[in-house]
Scaffold this motif. Structure first.
Motif, PDB file in Angstrom:
ATOM      1  N   GLN A  79      49.099  37.959  31.228  1.00 16.42           N
ATOM      2  CA  GLN A  79      49.005  39.412  31.243  1.00 16.42           C
ATOM      3  C   GLN A  79      47.581  39.876  30.942  1.00 16.42           C
ATOM      4  O   GLN A  79      47.091  40.837  31.530  1.00 16.42           O
ATOM      5  CB  GLN A  79      49.985  40.013  30.232  1.00 16.42           C
ATOM      6  N   VAL A  80      46.913  39.198  30.030  1.00 15.13           N
ATOM      7  CA  VAL A  80      45.529  39.551  29.699  1.00 15.13           C
ATOM      8  C   VAL A  80      44.635  39.341  30.916  1.00 15.13           C
ATOM      9  O   VAL A  80      43.765  40.176  31.211  1.00 15.13           O
ATOM     10  CB  VAL A  80      45.022  38.740  28.482  1.00 15.13           C
ATOM     11  N   LEU A  81      44.831  38.268  31.637  1.00 14.62           N
ATOM     12  CA  LEU A  81      44.037  38.028  32.845  1.00 14.62           C
ATOM     13  C   LEU A  81      44.256  39.134  33.872  1.00 14.62           C
ATOM     14  O   LEU A  81      43.293  39.614  34.492  1.00 14.62           O
ATOM     15  CB  LEU A  81      44.376  36.662  33.446  1.00 14.62           C
ATOM     16  N   GLU A  82      45.486  39.563  34.030  1.00 11.44           N
ATOM     17  CA  GLU A  82      45.780  40.647  34.960  1.00 11.44           C
ATOM     18  C   GLU A  82      45.077  41.929  34.528  1.00 11.44           C
ATOM     19  O   GLU A  82      44.494  42.643  35.357  1.00 11.44           O
ATOM     20  CB  GLU A  82      47.293  40.889  35.050  1.00 11.44           C
ATOM     21  N   LEU A  83      45.139  42.212  33.239  1.00 15.66           N
ATOM     22  CA  LEU A  83      44.480  43.414  32.734  1.00 15.66           C
ATOM     23  C   LEU A  83      42.970  43.339  32.908  1.00 15.66           C
ATOM     24  O   LEU A  83      42.319  44.346  33.232  1.00 15.66           O
ATOM     25  CB  LEU A  83      44.838  43.635  31.260  1.00 15.66           C
ATOM     26  N   GLN A  84      42.395  42.184  32.705  1.00  9.88           N
ATOM     27  CA  GLN A  84      40.953  42.020  32.899  1.00  9.88           C
ATOM     28  C   GLN A  84      40.577  42.280  34.361  1.00  9.88           C
ATOM     29  O   GLN A  84      39.572  42.931  34.645  1.00  9.88           O
ATOM     30  CB  GLN A  84      40.501  40.616  32.470  1.00  9.88           C
ATOM     31  N   HIS A  85      41.395  41.817  35.284  1.00  4.01           N
ATOM     32  CA  HIS A  85      41.141  42.061  36.705  1.00  4.01           C
ATOM     33  C   HIS A  85      41.250  43.550  37.009  1.00  4.01           C
ATOM     34  O   HIS A  85      40.427  44.111  37.750  1.00  4.01           O
ATOM     35  CB  HIS A  85      42.119  41.266  37.582  1.00  4.01           C
ATOM     36  N   ASP A  86      42.250  44.212  36.418  1.00  7.60           N
ATOM     37  CA  ASP A  86      42.424  45.652  36.630  1.00  7.60           C
ATOM     38  C   ASP A  86      41.217  46.407  36.107  1.00  7.60           C
ATOM     39  O   ASP A  86      40.733  47.367  36.751  1.00  7.60           O
ATOM     40  CB  ASP A  86      43.703  46.157  35.956  1.00  7.60           C
ATOM     41  N   VAL A  87      40.711  46.040  34.938  1.00 10.65           N
ATOM     42  CA  VAL A  87      39.562  46.719  34.365  1.00 10.65           C
ATOM     43  C   VAL A  87      38.332  46.513  35.246  1.00 10.65           C
ATOM     44  O   VAL A  87      37.571  47.444  35.519  1.00 10.65           O
ATOM     45  CB  VAL A  87      39.287  46.216  32.918  1.00 10.65           C
ATOM     46  N   ARG A  88      38.132  45.314  35.751  1.00  3.68           N
ATOM     47  CA  ARG A  88      37.004  45.047  36.644  1.00  3.68           C
ATOM     48  C   ARG A  88      37.115  45.913  37.907  1.00  3.68           C
ATOM     49  O   ARG A  88      36.127  46.468  38.373  1.00  3.68           O
ATOM     50  CB  ARG A  88      36.958  43.570  37.033  1.00  3.68           C
ATOM     51  N   ASP A  89      38.337  46.006  38.442  1.00  2.45           N
ATOM     52  CA  ASP A  89      38.552  46.821  39.648  1.00  2.45           C
ATOM     53  C   ASP A  89      38.275  48.295  39.369  1.00  2.45           C
ATOM     54  O   ASP A  89      37.681  48.995  40.212  1.00  2.45           O
ATOM     55  CB  ASP A  89      39.970  46.649  40.174  1.00  2.45           C
ATOM     56  N   LEU A  90      38.652  48.764  38.209  1.00  4.35           N
ATOM     57  CA  LEU A  90      38.426  50.164  37.870  1.00  4.35           C
ATOM     58  C   LEU A  90      36.934  50.464  37.663  1.00  4.35           C
ATOM     59  O   LEU A  90      36.475  51.574  37.946  1.00  4.35           O
ATOM     60  CB  LEU A  90      39.206  50.547  36.602  1.00  4.35           C
ATOM     61  N   LYS A  91      36.192  49.492  37.155  1.00  6.19           N
ATOM     62  CA  LYS A  91      34.753  49.679  36.955  1.00  6.19           C
ATOM     63  C   LYS A  91      34.003  49.781  38.262  1.00  6.19           C
ATOM     64  O   LYS A  91      32.954  50.407  38.347  1.00  6.19           O
ATOM     65  CB  LYS A  91      34.176  48.542  36.098  1.00  6.19           C
TER      66      LYS A  91
END
Length: 70
Positions: free
Chosen positions: A57-69
């Motif tokens: 789940q943390v990896l997914e969230l990290q990917h989401d944050v990168r995409d949002l940036k």
């Protein structure tokens, strides 16, 4: 019967009873300790599984944050 034979027979019986009682007590203690160990291993395995899921789940969230940036 001679008293020495009676004494030897009683001694043998006492030794056998003592031996089997010791084996039984040791077996009960071993079974108890195995049950306790199985419980601890089960709890540990649950924690490992939960940690693995959380890492995903943390990896997914990290990917989401990168995409949002971006």
């Amino acid at each position: 019967m001679e008293p020495t034979l009676i004494a030897a027979a009683l001694s043998l019986a006492g030794s056998l009873i003592g031996t089997f009682a010791g084996i039984l007590a040791s077996s009960k203690m071993t079974n108890y300790r195995l049950e306790q160990l199985e419980t601890k291993v089960s709890k540990h395995n649950e924690v490992v599984e939960r940690t693995y899921k959380l890492e995903g789940q943390v990896l997914e969230l990290q990917h989401d944050v990168r995409d949002l940036k971006k």
